[in-house]
Scaffold this motif. Structure first.
Motif, short mmCIF file in Angstrom:
data_model
loop_
_atom_site.label_atom_id
_atom_site.label_comp_id
_atom_site.label_asym_id
_atom_site.label_seq_id
_atom_site.Cartn_x
_atom_site.Cartn_y
_atom_site.Cartn_z
N THR A 1 0.82 -1.22 0.00
CA THR A 1 0.00 0.00 0.00
C THR A 1 0.84 1.26 0.00
OG1 THR A 1 -1.74 -1.20 1.19
CG2 THR A 1 -1.85 1.20 1.23
N ALA A 2 1.98 1.24 0.68
CA ALA A 2 2.85 2.42 0.74
C ALA A 2 3.27 2.90 -0.64
CB ALA A 2 4.09 2.11 1.58
N PHE A 3 3.43 1.95 -1.59
CA PHE A 3 3.90 2.29 -2.92
C PHE A 3 2.83 2.17 -4.00
CE2 PHE A 3 7.73 0.62 -0.68
CZ PHE A 3 8.43 1.83 -0.61
N LEU A 4 1.65 1.68 -3.63
CA LEU A 4 0.58 1.50 -4.61
C LEU A 4 0.15 2.82 -5.23
CD1 LEU A 4 -1.44 -0.40 -5.99
CD2 LEU A 4 -2.88 -0.25 -3.94
N GLY A 5 0.20 3.89 -4.44
CA GLY A 5 -0.19 5.20 -4.94
C GLY A 5 0.96 6.04 -5.45
N ALA A 6 2.14 5.44 -5.61
CA ALA A 6 3.30 6.18 -6.09
C ALA A 6 3.13 6.59 -7.55
CB ALA A 6 4.56 5.33 -5.94
N THR A 7 3.88 7.59 -7.95
CA THR A 7 3.83 8.08 -9.33
C THR A 7 4.06 6.95 -10.33
OG1 THR A 7 4.73 10.19 -8.56
CG2 THR A 7 4.81 9.76 -10.93
N GLU A 8 5.00 6.05 -10.03
CA GLU A 8 5.40 5.01 -10.98
C GLU A 8 4.48 3.79 -10.97
OE1 GLU A 8 9.09 7.13 -9.41
OE2 GLU A 8 7.26 6.23 -8.57
N SER A 9 3.56 3.70 -10.01
CA SER A 9 2.66 2.57 -9.94
C SER A 9 1.76 2.53 -11.18
CB SER A 9 1.80 2.66 -8.68
OG SER A 9 0.70 1.77 -8.73
N PHE A 10 1.47 1.31 -11.66
CA PHE A 10 0.60 1.15 -12.83
C PHE A 10 -0.87 1.13 -12.43
CE2 PHE A 10 -0.90 -1.16 -16.73
CZ PHE A 10 -0.40 -0.26 -17.66
N ALA A 11 -1.15 1.36 -11.15
CA ALA A 11 -2.54 1.50 -10.71
C ALA A 11 -3.17 2.70 -11.39
CB ALA A 11 -2.61 1.65 -9.20
N HIS A 12 -4.46 2.62 -11.66
CA HIS A 12 -5.17 3.74 -12.27
C HIS A 12 -5.22 4.91 -11.31
CE1 HIS A 12 -8.40 6.06 -14.19
NE2 HIS A 12 -8.11 5.38 -15.29
N ASP A 13 -5.26 6.12 -11.85
CA ASP A 13 -5.31 7.32 -11.01
C ASP A 13 -6.52 7.32 -10.08
OD1 ASP A 13 -2.98 8.29 -12.05
OD2 ASP A 13 -3.92 9.74 -13.40
N TYR A 14 -7.62 6.69 -10.50
CA TYR A 14 -8.79 6.62 -9.62
C TYR A 14 -8.44 5.88 -8.33
CZ TYR A 14 -13.32 5.45 -7.65
OH TYR A 14 -14.38 5.32 -6.79
N HIS A 15 -7.75 4.76 -8.48
CA HIS A 15 -7.34 3.97 -7.32
C HIS A 15 -6.39 4.77 -6.44
CE1 HIS A 15 -6.10 -0.36 -5.89
NE2 HIS A 15 -6.50 0.40 -4.90
N GLU B 1 0.07 8.13 3.38
CA GLU B 1 0.43 8.97 2.25
C GLU B 1 -0.76 9.84 1.86
OE1 GLU B 1 3.20 9.54 0.34
OE2 GLU B 1 4.34 8.43 1.83
N ARG B 2 -0.52 11.14 1.70
CA ARG B 2 -1.58 12.07 1.34
C ARG B 2 -1.37 12.73 -0.01
NH1 ARG B 2 -5.77 10.09 3.40
NH2 ARG B 2 -5.91 10.11 5.66
N THR B 3 -0.31 12.34 -0.71
CA THR B 3 -0.05 12.86 -2.05
C THR B 3 0.47 11.74 -2.93
OG1 THR B 3 2.22 13.50 -1.48
CG2 THR B 3 0.50 15.19 -1.24
N ILE B 4 0.29 11.90 -4.22
CA ILE B 4 0.89 10.98 -5.19
C ILE B 4 2.28 11.52 -5.50
CG2 ILE B 4 0.71 10.03 -7.52
CD1 ILE B 4 -2.34 10.40 -7.28
N ARG B 5 3.31 10.77 -5.16
CA ARG B 5 4.67 11.25 -5.34
C ARG B 5 5.58 10.08 -5.71
NH1 ARG B 5 7.58 12.02 0.33
NH2 ARG B 5 6.52 10.46 1.62
N PRO B 6 6.81 10.39 -6.13
CA PRO B 6 7.72 9.32 -6.58
C PRO B 6 8.01 8.29 -5.49
CG PRO B 6 8.50 11.45 -7.34
CD PRO B 6 7.37 11.73 -6.38
N ALA B 7 8.18 7.06 -5.91
CA ALA B 7 8.49 5.98 -4.97
C ALA B 7 9.79 6.24 -4.22
CB ALA B 7 8.57 4.65 -5.73
N SER B 8 10.75 6.87 -4.89
CA SER B 8 12.03 7.15 -4.24
C SER B 8 11.86 8.09 -3.06
CB SER B 8 13.02 7.75 -5.25
OG SER B 8 12.52 8.96 -5.79
N ALA B 9 10.95 9.05 -3.18
CA ALA B 9 10.69 9.98 -2.07
C ALA B 9 10.01 9.27 -0.91
CB ALA B 9 9.83 11.14 -2.56
N ILE B 10 9.07 8.38 -1.22
CA ILE B 10 8.40 7.60 -0.18
C ILE B 10 9.42 6.74 0.57
CG2 ILE B 10 6.67 5.82 0.28
CD1 ILE B 10 5.22 6.83 -2.29
#
Length: 340
Positions: free
Chosen positions: A201-215, A309-318
Protein backbone atom coordinates in the motif's frame (compact mmCIF):
# COMPACT_ATOMS: atom_id res chain seq x y z
CA UNK A 1 19.75 9.54 0.76
CA UNK A 2 19.46 9.15 4.54
CA UNK A 3 22.70 10.00 6.35
CA UNK A 4 22.85 6.59 8.01
CA UNK A 5 22.17 3.13 6.65
CA UNK A 6 20.12 0.36 8.23
CA UNK A 7 22.21 -2.80 7.86
CA UNK A 8 20.38 -6.10 8.40
CA UNK A 9 20.46 -9.70 7.24
CA UNK A 10 17.94 -8.66 4.58
CA UNK A 11 20.14 -5.94 3.06
CA UNK A 12 23.06 -8.38 3.03
CA UNK A 13 21.09 -11.18 1.40
CA UNK A 14 19.43 -8.99 -1.24
CA UNK A 15 22.43 -6.69 -1.77
CA UNK A 16 20.28 -3.59 -1.31
CA UNK A 17 20.93 -0.46 0.70
CA UNK A 18 17.62 -0.28 2.56
CA UNK A 19 15.69 -3.15 4.22
CA UNK A 20 12.52 -2.39 2.26
CA UNK A 21 10.95 -4.70 -0.33
CA UNK A 22 8.21 -3.28 -2.54
CA UNK A 23 5.43 -5.85 -2.90
CA UNK A 24 4.98 -7.60 -6.24
CA UNK A 25 1.40 -6.40 -6.59
CA UNK A 26 -0.16 -8.09 -9.61
CA UNK A 27 -0.93 -5.31 -12.08
CA UNK A 28 0.41 -2.16 -10.37
CA UNK A 29 3.99 -3.39 -9.74
CA UNK A 30 5.44 -3.19 -13.22
CA UNK A 31 8.92 -2.19 -14.34
CA UNK A 32 8.60 1.53 -13.59
CA UNK A 33 7.74 0.95 -9.91
CA UNK A 34 10.10 -1.96 -9.26
CA UNK A 35 12.99 -0.16 -10.96
CA UNK A 36 12.35 3.04 -9.00
CA UNK A 37 12.49 1.14 -5.71
CA UNK A 38 15.63 -0.82 -6.58
CA UNK A 39 17.40 2.25 -7.97
CA UNK A 40 16.61 4.14 -4.75
CA UNK A 41 18.18 1.43 -2.62
CA UNK A 42 15.26 -0.84 -1.80
CA UNK A 43 14.39 -4.15 -3.44
CA UNK A 44 11.77 -3.98 -6.17
CA UNK A 45 9.49 -6.84 -7.12
CA UNK A 46 7.71 -7.14 -10.45
CA UNK A 47 4.10 -8.28 -9.95
CA UNK A 48 3.67 -10.71 -12.83
CA UNK A 49 0.85 -12.88 -11.47
CA UNK A 50 -0.83 -14.75 -14.37
CA UNK A 51 0.70 -12.39 -16.92
CA UNK A 52 1.53 -13.55 -20.48
CA UNK A 53 5.17 -14.67 -20.78
CA UNK A 54 5.81 -12.06 -23.48
CA UNK A 55 4.76 -9.28 -21.09
CA UNK A 56 6.99 -10.68 -18.34
CA UNK A 57 9.92 -10.73 -20.75
CA UNK A 58 9.30 -7.11 -21.73
CA UNK A 59 8.94 -5.95 -18.13
CA UNK A 60 12.17 -7.66 -17.07
CA UNK A 61 13.98 -6.01 -19.99
CA UNK A 62 12.47 -2.60 -19.17
CA UNK A 63 13.48 -2.89 -15.54
CA UNK A 64 17.04 -3.81 -16.44
CA UNK A 65 17.20 -0.89 -18.86
CA UNK A 66 16.23 1.43 -16.00
CA UNK A 67 18.59 0.16 -13.29
CA UNK A 68 21.42 -2.26 -12.71
CA UNK A 69 20.30 -2.94 -9.15
CA UNK A 70 18.94 -6.38 -8.08
CA UNK A 71 15.22 -7.11 -8.27
CA UNK A 72 12.79 -10.01 -8.15
CA UNK A 73 9.67 -11.34 -9.88
CA UNK A 74 6.53 -12.24 -7.93
CA UNK A 75 4.34 -15.17 -9.05
CA UNK A 76 1.49 -16.98 -7.31
CA UNK A 77 1.56 -20.65 -8.36
CA UNK A 78 -1.62 -21.38 -6.36
CA UNK A 79 -3.76 -19.19 -8.64
CA UNK A 80 -1.98 -19.85 -11.95
CA UNK A 81 -2.83 -22.55 -14.51
CA UNK A 82 -0.02 -25.15 -14.62
CA UNK A 83 1.05 -24.56 -18.23
CA UNK A 84 1.03 -20.78 -17.83
CA UNK A 85 3.10 -21.11 -14.67
CA UNK A 86 5.63 -23.26 -16.55
CA UNK A 87 5.86 -20.65 -19.29
CA UNK A 88 6.24 -17.83 -16.77
CA UNK A 89 8.99 -19.67 -14.91
CA UNK A 90 10.81 -20.42 -18.15
CA UNK A 91 10.94 -16.71 -19.02
CA UNK A 92 12.21 -15.78 -15.56
CA UNK A 93 14.82 -18.54 -15.41
CA UNK A 94 16.02 -17.86 -18.94
CA UNK A 95 16.37 -14.18 -18.06
CA UNK A 96 18.43 -15.13 -15.00
CA UNK A 97 16.41 -12.92 -12.67
CA UNK A 98 18.18 -12.50 -9.31
CA UNK A 99 15.21 -13.57 -7.19
CA UNK A 100 11.75 -15.08 -7.33
CA UNK A 101 9.01 -14.34 -4.81
CA UNK A 102 6.11 -16.76 -4.29
CA UNK A 103 2.91 -16.50 -2.25
CA UNK A 104 -0.01 -18.46 -0.83
CA UNK A 105 0.56 -22.23 -0.71
CA UNK A 106 4.16 -23.36 -0.13
CA UNK A 107 5.53 -25.74 -2.77
CA UNK A 108 8.90 -27.20 -1.66
CA UNK A 109 9.64 -28.64 -5.11
CA UNK A 110 9.29 -25.19 -6.65
CA UNK A 111 11.72 -23.72 -4.12
CA UNK A 112 14.26 -26.40 -4.96
CA UNK A 113 13.77 -25.89 -8.68
CA UNK A 114 14.14 -22.12 -8.39
CA UNK A 115 17.36 -22.43 -6.42
CA UNK A 116 18.77 -24.82 -9.01
CA UNK A 117 17.97 -22.21 -11.65
CA UNK A 118 20.23 -19.78 -9.80
CA UNK A 119 17.62 -17.47 -8.27
CA UNK A 120 17.08 -16.59 -4.62
CA UNK A 121 13.69 -17.51 -3.18
CA UNK A 122 11.49 -15.15 -1.17
CA UNK A 123 8.31 -16.76 0.15
CA UNK A 124 5.39 -14.81 1.58
CA UNK A 125 3.53 -16.76 4.25
CA UNK A 126 0.66 -16.21 6.66
CA UNK A 127 1.31 -18.83 9.33
CA UNK A 128 4.06 -20.37 11.43
CA UNK A 129 3.60 -23.76 9.75
CA UNK A 130 4.07 -22.29 6.27
CA UNK A 131 7.12 -20.35 7.45
CA UNK A 132 8.66 -23.57 8.76
CA UNK A 133 7.86 -25.40 5.53
CA UNK A 134 9.36 -22.67 3.35
CA UNK A 135 12.50 -22.48 5.49
CA UNK A 136 12.99 -26.25 5.51
CA UNK A 137 12.58 -26.33 1.73
CA UNK A 138 15.41 -23.83 1.29
CA UNK A 139 13.76 -20.41 0.98
CA UNK A 140 16.32 -17.64 1.46
CA UNK A 141 13.91 -15.10 2.92
CA UNK A 142 10.45 -15.43 4.44
CA UNK A 143 7.96 -12.57 4.22
CA UNK A 144 5.58 -12.74 7.20
CA UNK A 145 2.18 -11.34 6.30
CA UNK A 146 -0.19 -10.07 8.98
CA UNK A 147 -3.93 -9.76 8.60
CA UNK A 148 -3.55 -5.96 8.21
CA UNK A 149 -2.18 -6.44 4.69
CA UNK A 150 -3.96 -5.30 1.56
CA UNK A 151 -4.78 -7.43 -1.46
CA UNK A 152 -4.94 -11.19 -0.97
CA UNK A 153 -4.48 -12.06 2.70
CA UNK A 154 -3.38 -15.51 3.85
CA UNK A 155 -2.84 -14.51 7.49
CA UNK A 156 -5.33 -15.01 10.29
CA UNK A 157 -3.37 -13.08 12.94
CA UNK A 158 -2.16 -9.49 13.28
CA UNK A 159 1.49 -9.01 12.38
CA UNK A 160 2.45 -8.21 15.98
CA UNK A 161 1.13 -11.62 17.06
CA UNK A 162 2.39 -13.68 14.13
CA UNK A 163 5.89 -12.25 13.68
CA UNK A 164 7.25 -13.22 17.14
CA UNK A 165 5.97 -16.77 16.65
CA UNK A 166 7.74 -17.04 13.31
CA UNK A 167 10.91 -15.57 14.81
CA UNK A 168 10.83 -18.32 17.44
CA UNK A 169 10.26 -21.01 14.81
CA UNK A 170 12.86 -20.31 12.12
CA UNK A 171 16.20 -18.55 11.77
CA UNK A 172 16.49 -17.12 8.26
CA UNK A 173 16.12 -13.48 7.19
CA UNK A 174 12.53 -12.32 7.29
CA UNK A 175 10.55 -9.28 6.26
CA UNK A 176 7.42 -8.08 8.06
CA UNK A 177 4.36 -7.28 5.94
CA UNK A 178 0.97 -5.81 6.69
CA UNK A 179 0.03 -2.28 7.72
CA UNK A 180 3.58 -0.91 7.39
CA UNK A 181 3.62 2.31 5.39
CA UNK A 182 6.05 4.71 7.07
CA UNK A 183 9.29 4.95 9.02
CA UNK A 184 7.71 4.29 12.41
CA UNK A 185 6.31 1.05 11.03
CA UNK A 186 9.72 0.06 9.67
CA UNK A 187 11.37 0.87 13.00
CA UNK A 188 8.74 -1.11 14.90
CA UNK A 189 9.24 -4.14 12.66
CA UNK A 190 13.01 -4.02 13.16
CA UNK A 191 12.54 -3.62 16.91
CA UNK A 192 10.33 -6.71 16.95
CA UNK A 193 13.11 -8.71 15.33
CA UNK A 194 12.35 -8.55 11.61
CA UNK A 195 15.22 -7.93 9.19
CA UNK A 196 13.18 -5.57 7.04
CA UNK A 197 9.72 -4.89 5.67
CA UNK A 198 7.61 -5.71 2.63
CA UNK A 199 5.28 -2.87 1.62
CA UNK A 200 2.45 -2.75 -0.90
CA UNK A 201 0.00 0.00 0.00
CA UNK A 202 2.85 2.42 0.74
CA UNK A 203 3.90 2.29 -2.92
CA UNK A 204 0.58 1.50 -4.61
CA UNK A 205 -0.19 5.20 -4.94
CA UNK A 206 3.30 6.18 -6.09
CA UNK A 207 3.83 8.08 -9.33
CA UNK A 208 5.40 5.01 -10.98
CA UNK A 209 2.66 2.57 -9.94
CA UNK A 210 0.60 1.15 -12.83
CA UNK A 211 -2.54 1.50 -10.71
CA UNK A 212 -5.17 3.74 -12.27
CA UNK A 213 -5.31 7.32 -11.01
CA UNK A 214 -8.79 6.62 -9.62
CA UNK A 215 -7.34 3.97 -7.32
CA UNK A 216 -4.49 6.25 -6.28
CA UNK A 217 -6.86 9.10 -5.44
CA UNK A 218 -9.00 6.78 -3.34
CA UNK A 219 -5.89 5.63 -1.46
CA UNK A 220 -4.67 9.08 -0.51
CA UNK A 221 -8.16 10.04 0.70
CA UNK A 222 -8.69 6.87 2.78
CA UNK A 223 -8.20 5.88 6.41
CA UNK A 224 -7.48 2.41 7.86
CA UNK A 225 -11.10 2.03 8.97
CA UNK A 226 -12.17 2.36 5.33
CA UNK A 227 -10.74 -1.09 4.55
CA UNK A 228 -12.60 -4.38 4.83
CA UNK A 229 -11.53 -8.02 4.63
CA UNK A 230 -13.89 -10.07 2.45
CA UNK A 231 -14.07 -12.88 -0.11
CA UNK A 232 -16.61 -10.92 -2.17
CA UNK A 233 -14.02 -10.24 -4.90
CA UNK A 234 -13.22 -13.78 -5.94
CA UNK A 235 -13.67 -14.28 -9.70
CA UNK A 236 -10.30 -15.25 -11.29
CA UNK A 237 -8.99 -16.87 -8.08
CA UNK A 238 -9.52 -20.20 -6.35
CA UNK A 239 -12.13 -20.07 -3.57
CA UNK A 240 -11.52 -19.18 0.07
CA UNK A 241 -8.98 -16.45 -0.67
CA UNK A 242 -10.00 -13.22 1.10
CA UNK A 243 -8.84 -9.77 0.07
CA UNK A 244 -8.54 -6.46 1.91
CA UNK A 245 -10.05 -3.62 -0.10
CA UNK A 246 -11.46 -0.15 0.35
CA UNK A 247 -15.20 -0.01 0.89
CA UNK A 248 -17.13 0.75 -2.27
CA UNK A 249 -20.66 0.31 -3.62
CA UNK A 250 -20.11 -3.42 -4.16
CA UNK A 251 -19.07 -3.91 -0.53
CA UNK A 252 -21.90 -1.75 0.78
CA UNK A 253 -24.39 -3.56 -1.46
CA UNK A 254 -23.43 -6.88 0.10
CA UNK A 255 -24.54 -5.69 3.53
CA UNK A 256 -23.49 -8.25 6.12
CA UNK A 257 -22.85 -10.92 3.47
CA UNK A 258 -19.12 -10.26 3.08
CA UNK A 259 -18.13 -13.94 3.42
CA UNK A 260 -18.98 -17.30 1.93
CA UNK A 261 -18.70 -16.41 -1.75
CA UNK A 262 -17.49 -18.87 -4.39
CA UNK A 263 -16.00 -17.71 -7.72
CA UNK A 264 -18.08 -20.22 -9.71
CA UNK A 265 -21.32 -18.93 -8.20
CA UNK A 266 -20.82 -15.19 -8.76
CA UNK A 267 -22.74 -13.50 -11.61
CA UNK A 268 -20.72 -12.47 -14.65
CA UNK A 269 -21.37 -8.76 -15.11
CA UNK A 270 -18.89 -6.79 -17.21
CA UNK A 271 -18.04 -3.43 -15.63
CA UNK A 272 -14.88 -2.61 -17.59
CA UNK A 273 -12.44 -3.60 -20.30
CA UNK A 274 -8.73 -4.07 -20.76
CA UNK A 275 -7.43 -4.49 -24.30
CA UNK A 276 -10.51 -6.47 -25.34
CA UNK A 277 -10.75 -8.47 -22.10
CA UNK A 278 -13.89 -7.82 -20.03
CA UNK A 279 -13.40 -6.86 -16.40
CA UNK A 280 -16.04 -8.53 -14.28
CA UNK A 281 -17.79 -7.25 -11.20
CA UNK A 282 -16.67 -9.35 -8.20
CA UNK A 283 -13.35 -10.18 -9.92
CA UNK A 284 -9.93 -9.78 -8.35
CA UNK A 285 -8.95 -7.22 -11.01
CA UNK A 286 -8.01 -3.83 -9.60
CA UNK A 287 -8.12 -0.64 -11.70
CA UNK A 288 -5.04 -0.25 -13.91
CA UNK A 289 -3.89 2.43 -16.32
CA UNK A 290 -4.66 0.05 -19.19
CA UNK A 291 -8.33 -0.32 -18.18
CA UNK A 292 -11.54 1.59 -18.77
CA UNK A 293 -14.89 1.19 -17.09
CA UNK A 294 -16.57 1.62 -13.72
CA UNK A 295 -13.52 1.75 -11.46
CA UNK A 296 -15.58 2.42 -8.35
CA UNK A 297 -17.00 -1.11 -8.49
CA UNK A 298 -13.62 -2.82 -8.90
CA UNK A 299 -11.44 -4.31 -6.16
CA UNK A 300 -9.69 -1.29 -4.62
CA UNK A 301 -6.89 -3.03 -2.75
CA UNK A 302 -5.56 -1.31 0.37
CA UNK A 303 -3.93 -2.44 3.59
CA UNK A 304 -4.47 -0.92 7.00
CA UNK A 305 -1.39 1.23 6.46
CA UNK A 306 -3.51 3.34 4.12
CA UNK A 307 -3.76 7.01 5.06
CA UNK A 308 -0.05 7.50 5.73
CA UNK A 309 0.43 8.97 2.25
CA UNK A 310 -1.58 12.07 1.34
CA UNK A 311 -0.05 12.86 -2.05
CA UNK A 312 0.89 10.98 -5.19
CA UNK A 313 4.67 11.25 -5.34
CA UNK A 314 7.72 9.32 -6.58
CA UNK A 315 8.49 5.98 -4.97
CA UNK A 316 12.03 7.15 -4.24
CA UNK A 317 10.69 9.98 -2.07
CA UNK A 318 8.40 7.60 -0.18
CA UNK A 319 11.30 5.22 0.42
CA UNK A 320 13.67 8.02 1.46
CA UNK A 321 11.25 9.37 4.07
CA UNK A 322 10.48 5.87 5.36
CA UNK A 323 14.13 5.08 5.99
CA UNK A 324 14.98 8.53 7.38
CA UNK A 325 12.07 8.43 9.81
CA UNK A 326 12.95 4.87 10.85
CA UNK A 327 16.53 5.91 11.64
CA UNK A 328 15.22 8.81 13.74
CA UNK A 329 12.79 6.55 15.58
CA UNK A 330 15.46 3.96 16.34
CA UNK A 331 17.80 6.68 17.61
CA UNK A 332 15.11 7.83 20.04
CA UNK A 333 14.69 4.28 21.30
CA UNK A 334 18.45 3.87 21.67
CA UNK A 335 18.58 6.98 23.85
CA UNK A 336 16.18 5.28 26.26
CA UNK A 337 18.72 2.56 27.01
CA UNK A 338 20.81 3.52 30.05
CA UNK A 339 23.08 1.64 32.43
CA UNK A 340 21.10 0.09 35.28
Amino acid sequence: MPEQQLVTRLTAALECRHPVISAGMGGPARAALAAAISAAGGFGLLGMVREPPALIEREIAALRAATERPFGVNLIPFSTAPQLLEDELAVCFNARVPAMCYFWEVYPALIERTKKAGAMVLYQVGSVDDARLAARAGADIVIVQGIEAGGHVKAKLPLASLLPRVLDAIDIPMAASGGIANGRGLAAALAMGADGVHCGTAFLGATESFAHDYHKQRLIAAQPEDTVLTDLFCINWPPHAPVRVLRNSVVEGAGDKLWGHHPDEMPRIAIGEEEGRPIMKFSTDSPLQSMSGDFEQMALYAGQGVGMERTIRPASAILHDMVTDAVDALRRVQQMVRPA
